[in-house]
Design a protein around this motif. Structure first.
Motif, PDB file in Angstrom:
ATOM      1  N   THR A 226       0.849  -1.187   0.000  1.00 22.00           N
ATOM      2  CA  THR A 226       0.000   0.000   0.000  1.00 22.00           C
ATOM      3  C   THR A 226       0.892   1.246   0.000  1.00 22.00           C
ATOM      4  O   THR A 226       2.093   1.177   0.291  1.00 22.00           O
ATOM      5  CB  THR A 226      -0.906   0.032   1.236  1.00 22.00           C
ATOM      6  OG1 THR A 226      -0.092   0.201   2.417  1.00 22.00           O
ATOM      7  CG2 THR A 226      -1.707  -1.267   1.364  1.00 22.00           C
ATOM      8  N   LYS A 227       0.287   2.384  -0.304  1.00 22.10           N
ATOM      9  CA  LYS A 227       1.050   3.640  -0.285  1.00 22.10           C
ATOM     10  C   LYS A 227       1.604   3.926   1.100  1.00 22.10           C
ATOM     11  O   LYS A 227       2.738   4.401   1.242  1.00 22.10           O
ATOM     12  CB  LYS A 227       0.161   4.795  -0.758  1.00 22.10           C
ATOM     13  CG  LYS A 227      -0.181   4.739  -2.240  1.00 22.10           C
ATOM     14  CD  LYS A 227      -1.019   5.947  -2.639  1.00 22.10           C
ATOM     15  CE  LYS A 227      -1.343   5.918  -4.132  1.00 22.10           C
ATOM     16  NZ  LYS A 227      -2.163   7.090  -4.547  1.00 22.10           N
ATOM     17  N   TYR A 230       4.631   1.679   1.749  1.00 26.53           N
ATOM     18  CA  TYR A 230       5.786   2.159   0.987  1.00 26.53           C
ATOM     19  C   TYR A 230       6.396   3.371   1.682  1.00 26.53           C
ATOM     20  O   TYR A 230       7.633   3.478   1.798  1.00 26.53           O
ATOM     21  CB  TYR A 230       5.350   2.521  -0.436  1.00 26.53           C
ATOM     22  CG  TYR A 230       6.487   2.903  -1.349  1.00 26.53           C
ATOM     23  CD1 TYR A 230       7.358   1.941  -1.849  1.00 26.53           C
ATOM     24  CD2 TYR A 230       6.685   4.227  -1.732  1.00 26.53           C
ATOM     25  CE1 TYR A 230       8.404   2.280  -2.704  1.00 26.53           C
ATOM     26  CE2 TYR A 230       7.724   4.581  -2.578  1.00 26.53           C
ATOM     27  CZ  TYR A 230       8.576   3.597  -3.068  1.00 26.53           C
ATOM     28  OH  TYR A 230       9.608   3.949  -3.908  1.00 26.53           O
ATOM     29  N   ALA A 231       5.557   4.250   2.184  1.00 26.87           N
ATOM     30  CA  ALA A 231       6.049   5.418   2.910  1.00 26.87           C
ATOM     31  C   ALA A 231       6.796   5.001   4.168  1.00 26.87           C
ATOM     32  O   ALA A 231       7.799   5.623   4.546  1.00 26.87           O
ATOM     33  CB  ALA A 231       4.886   6.346   3.260  1.00 26.87           C
TER      34      ALA A 231
END
Length: 289
Positions: A226-227, A230-231
């Motif tokens: 998911t974003k 990744y962050a």
């Protein structure tokens, strides 16, 4: 990242090594281990060497860690699941890079202190790869330190990024690349920095493919990133940049002593691997990093 609950992680190469209370780190921590550990943390740890007696060792094969659901619920099982995924990935990817691949001899989760072919190490040294015994070592309490002291956001992918980085060192060792870091040089364009940034790039390459890497039944170990996850990985990469760690531990940044690269560089090379694959992880050719 989140594991698929029914993925089979039972063949992951990971074991737990605990010690009784009263450990005294000693035996003369090897120069090689100190150098590699200092590389990861960006801090001079040579003062850790010294004498002392070691306590009894208790080993566990983490036999309770069998499925992706176990990995989602328990950090030690997550380490075993990450090793299963990384092993499956590199069995295919390493030959494509021209590297004759074999698995690390072990992946040891230790508590307080551990004895290695590189010498004795304590939890304070952080995660590291020891080339002579081809074993990855970590005290998972390091993840708390990463969040509380160095400001990483945490999360499963951030934890697995650390292991993927160390697995990258194993691949470098097999390829004969790791030795390039052992010329005693430091600084923004040193071989030490180039080796570490390549390991970050390898970690990104694995992360991009992780949701497609499957167990022997064809079940992917991990679900798509998911974003937010990744962050979290980028946050971990940033947290272990030389500039960030030196600012926290020394109150100032000294580029001439860099061994891992800046936070910006570590993020950039993780992203390079993620977007372009392991074949793009040549950190030795560019004049600037």
């Amino acid at each position: 990242m989140t594991f698929n609950p029914d993925a089979d992680i039972s063949k992951g190469k990971a074991s737990k090594r605990g010690r009784n209370a009263g450990i005294a780190v000693g035996g003369g921590l090897g120069v090689l281990a100190l150098f590699l550990i200092s590389q990861f943390l960006g801090v001079d740890l040579t003062g850790l060497g010294g004498g002392g007696e070691q306590s009894a060792v208790n080993d566990s094969a983490l036999e309770q860690c069998l499925t992706g659901q176990d990995a989602n619920e328990n950090v030690e099982c997550r380490m075993k699941g990450a090793s299963a995924s990384l092993e499956a990935y590199w069995q295919t990817e390493a030959p494509a890079l021209g590297v004759a691949y074999n698995a690390p001899q072990d992946f040891i989760l230790f508590e307080q202190a551990v004895t290695t072919a590189c010498g004795a190490a304590s939890s304070a040294t952080g995660p590291f790869y020891c080339p002579p015994d081809q074993i990855i070592y970590i005290d998972v309490s390091f993840y708390d330190e990463l969040r509380s002291r160095f400001g990483a956001s945490g999360g499963p992918l951030a934890e697995m990024y650390v292991i993927a980085h160390e697995w990258g060192h194993h691949v470098q060792n097999l390829a004969g690349v790791l030795q390039r870091s052992q010329d005693g040089q430091t600084g923004p364009t040193s071989n030490a920095v180039r080796v570490e940034l390549q390991a970050d790039c390898f970690a990104g390459a694995w992360a991009a493919e992780a949701s497609r890497v499957a167990d022997e039944r064809g079940v992917p170990f991990l679900q798509p990133i998911t974003k937010a996850q990744y962050a979290d990985a980028l946050s971990a990469a940033s947290a272990v940049g030389d500039d960030r760690i030196q600012q926290v531990t020394q109150g100032q940044v000294t580029p001439h002593s860099f061994t891992h690269g800046t936070s910006e560089q570590r993020i950039a090379w993780f992203e390079t691997g993620y977007e372009q694959g392991a074949g793009a992880c040549d950190t030795f050719s560019p004049s600037t990093l």
